[in-house]
Design an enzyme around this catalytic site. Sequence first.
Site, PDB file in Angstrom:
ATOM      1  N   ARG A   1       0.849  -1.198   0.000  1.00 12.65           N
ATOM      2  CA  ARG A   1       0.000   0.000   0.000  1.00 12.65           C
ATOM      3  C   ARG A   1       0.886   1.249   0.000  1.00 12.65           C
ATOM      4  O   ARG A   1       0.616   2.213  -0.687  1.00 12.65           O
ATOM      5  CB  ARG A   1      -0.962   0.014   1.203  1.00 12.65           C
ATOM      6  CG  ARG A   1      -1.709   1.350   1.332  1.00 12.65           C
ATOM      7  CD  ARG A   1      -2.941   1.331   2.264  1.00 12.65           C
ATOM      8  NE  ARG A   1      -2.781   0.473   3.409  1.00 12.65           N
ATOM      9  CZ  ARG A   1      -2.023   0.748   4.479  1.00 12.65           C
ATOM     10  NH1 ARG A   1      -1.351   1.881   4.554  1.00 12.65           N
ATOM     11  NH2 ARG A   1      -1.949  -0.113   5.476  1.00 12.65           N
TER      12      ARG A   1
ATOM     13  N   TYR B   1     -17.116  16.473 -15.335  1.00 12.26           N
ATOM     14  CA  TYR B   1     -17.388  15.042 -15.311  1.00 12.26           C
ATOM     15  C   TYR B   1     -18.393  14.781 -14.181  1.00 12.26           C
ATOM     16  O   TYR B   1     -18.200  15.256 -13.055  1.00 12.26           O
ATOM     17  CB  TYR B   1     -16.072  14.289 -15.071  1.00 12.26           C
ATOM     18  CG  TYR B   1     -16.253  12.809 -14.963  1.00 12.26           C
ATOM     19  CD1 TYR B   1     -16.551  12.051 -16.092  1.00 12.26           C
ATOM     20  CD2 TYR B   1     -16.160  12.159 -13.738  1.00 12.26           C
ATOM     21  CE1 TYR B   1     -16.737  10.681 -15.988  1.00 12.26           C
ATOM     22  CE2 TYR B   1     -16.347  10.790 -13.631  1.00 12.26           C
ATOM     23  CZ  TYR B   1     -16.629  10.061 -14.761  1.00 12.26           C
ATOM     24  OH  TYR B   1     -16.826   8.711 -14.667  1.00 12.26           O
TER      25      TYR B   1
ATOM     26  N   ASP C   1      -8.001  18.704 -14.342  1.00  7.44           N
ATOM     27  CA  ASP C   1      -8.282  17.349 -14.818  1.00  7.44           C
ATOM     28  C   ASP C   1      -7.877  17.305 -16.293  1.00  7.44           C
ATOM     29  O   ASP C   1      -8.520  17.917 -17.140  1.00  7.44           O
ATOM     30  CB  ASP C   1      -9.772  17.047 -14.634  1.00  7.44           C
ATOM     31  CG  ASP C   1     -10.140  15.608 -15.023  1.00  7.44           C
ATOM     32  OD1 ASP C   1      -9.433  15.019 -15.858  1.00  7.44           O
ATOM     33  OD2 ASP C   1     -11.154  15.103 -14.507  1.00  7.44           O
TER      34      ASP C   1
ATOM     35  N   LYS D   1      -8.825   6.168 -19.246  1.00  2.00           N
ATOM     36  CA  LYS D   1      -9.176   6.700 -20.557  1.00  2.00           C
ATOM     37  C   LYS D   1      -7.959   6.632 -21.487  1.00  2.00           C
ATOM     38  O   LYS D   1      -7.473   5.551 -21.746  1.00  2.00           O
ATOM     39  CB  LYS D   1      -9.747   8.108 -20.390  1.00  2.00           C
ATOM     40  CG  LYS D   1     -10.757   8.236 -19.225  1.00  2.00           C
ATOM     41  CD  LYS D   1     -12.022   7.439 -19.424  1.00  2.00           C
ATOM     42  CE  LYS D   1     -12.904   7.357 -18.181  1.00  2.00           C
ATOM     43  NZ  LYS D   1     -13.208   8.596 -17.498  1.00  2.00           N
TER      44      LYS D   1
HETATM   45  C1  PLP Z   1     -13.660   9.028 -16.261  1.00  6.21           C
HETATM   46  C2  PLP Z   1     -13.299  10.376 -15.780  1.00  6.21           C
HETATM   47  C3  PLP Z   1     -13.047  10.605 -14.417  1.00  6.21           C
HETATM   48  C4  PLP Z   1     -13.203   9.528 -13.373  1.00  6.21           C
HETATM   49  O1  PLP Z   1     -12.281   8.495 -13.534  1.00  6.21           O
HETATM   50  P1  PLP Z   1     -12.543   6.961 -13.135  1.00  6.21           P
HETATM   51  O2  PLP Z   1     -11.285   6.285 -13.566  1.00  6.21           O
HETATM   52  O3  PLP Z   1     -13.765   6.511 -13.848  1.00  6.21           O
HETATM   53  O4  PLP Z   1     -12.748   6.927 -11.648  1.00  6.21           O
HETATM   54  C5  PLP Z   1     -12.687  11.887 -14.049  1.00  6.21           C
HETATM   55  N1  PLP Z   1     -12.585  12.883 -14.947  1.00  6.21           N
HETATM   56  C6  PLP Z   1     -12.836  12.703 -16.254  1.00  6.21           C
HETATM   57  C7  PLP Z   1     -12.719  13.852 -17.196  1.00  6.21           C
HETATM   58  C8  PLP Z   1     -13.200  11.450 -16.714  1.00  6.21           C
HETATM   59  O5  PLP Z   1     -13.464  11.278 -18.006  1.00  6.21           O
END
Ligand code: PLP
Length: 393
Positions: free
Chosen positions: A53, A106, A178, A203
């Site tokens: 961890r 998001y 982000d 992604k």
């Molecule tokens: C998918 C996404 C998230 C969240 O990520 P997870 O891996 O699904 O927890 C946050 N911000 C954006 C822009 C996303 O597309």
Amino acid sequence: MATHDELGFSSRAIHVGSEPDPTTGAVVPPIYATSTYKQDGIGGLRGGYEYSRSGNPTRTALESCVAALEGGERGFAFASGLAAEDTILRALLRPGDHVVVPSDAYGGTYRLINRVVRPWGVEHSIAAIADVDAVRAAVRPHTRLIWLETPTNPLLGIADIEAIAGVAREAGALLVVDNTFATSYLQQPLALGADVVVHSTTKYAGGHSDVVGGAVVVAPGAVTAGGESVSEAIAFHQNAMGAVAGPFDAWLVLRGLKTLAVRMERHCDNAEAVVAFLAGHPGVTAVHYPGLPDHPNHEVAVRQMSRFGGMVSFRVRGGEDVAAKVVGETALWTLGESLGGVESLIEHPGRMTHASVAGTALEVPADLIRLSVGIEDVEDLIADLRQALDRLT
Ligand SMILES: *Cc1c(COP(=O)(O)O)cnc(C)c1O
């Protein structure tokens, strides 16, 4: 070898964290499937590893790679993008603080801030993030964090990172960006003044729709209003909260990053062709893409992105029911949530990814369709969209 700063993006993506294994010469870092490590006498740690961890060599490999790609002082890998976001929010905010969030965020980010962080005692204001003055007006005396997503999801709004970094600095707040949609290949928020970058590596970073993960990268020298190192705060909370990436997941994301640059070029090529097709289709009433000259913040996008990414959204004639039918009538475009993989996805935000924000300031148009343009042959992608739009709109 040249230092990391002198290497180009793909050289860093392929080599940082993937130095050949000193004992075997393995060119690819092993998946260290271990929870604990032998100590050479109490506290005699080999390479600082004690418990997985707190640290695992496969995760370290990914963390050093993401830090190098964003130009940060330290990277952190998490079990999901939302785990990464939660760790940032807990590490950098305290009950009584205030955060500014984008009006076009998001959905999961907004749910986390509204339903988990707010009951913990952190208020938020929603600002139209494409408008720097609106962001400045949303700042309060106890604002400690400005959250920014650009391009935004699903309307592909563009926020001016450099200008909002200035607003954050004036306010004594930290700026978190982000960078999931743009990726570190197309956009470098830390170089534009952001303090922290967060990714859903699920992604584009992973890129093959086969792993869920998150990453955080901290700008060199970033400190909180109280003078604490942001990296130290994130490191403490990563270990204390424990939402870490497992070694196999970390390995998959590291593998994905090695091809990020070539995948993104193809995502961008295909998206541009799909946008041109949609813009000329009579059943399409609006196309949202930062690369379009009539996009409201196109000039900002040109300044801060090298290309405009693989995400596109558009509205159709006939309203919600037509939009909902179109997304079910494609063959090559798979109806599904998520984005950023090699395969093209189509979805209806109002009823799918953004259903949880219905009735709030973050609600999206009901006739909106979102595309994650993959790296297939673009002629096939366009033919498939054409047959659905010709029949239904
Ligand atoms: C998918 C996404 C998230 C969240 O990520 P997870 O891996 O699904 O927890 C946050 N911000 C954006 C822009 C996303 O597309």
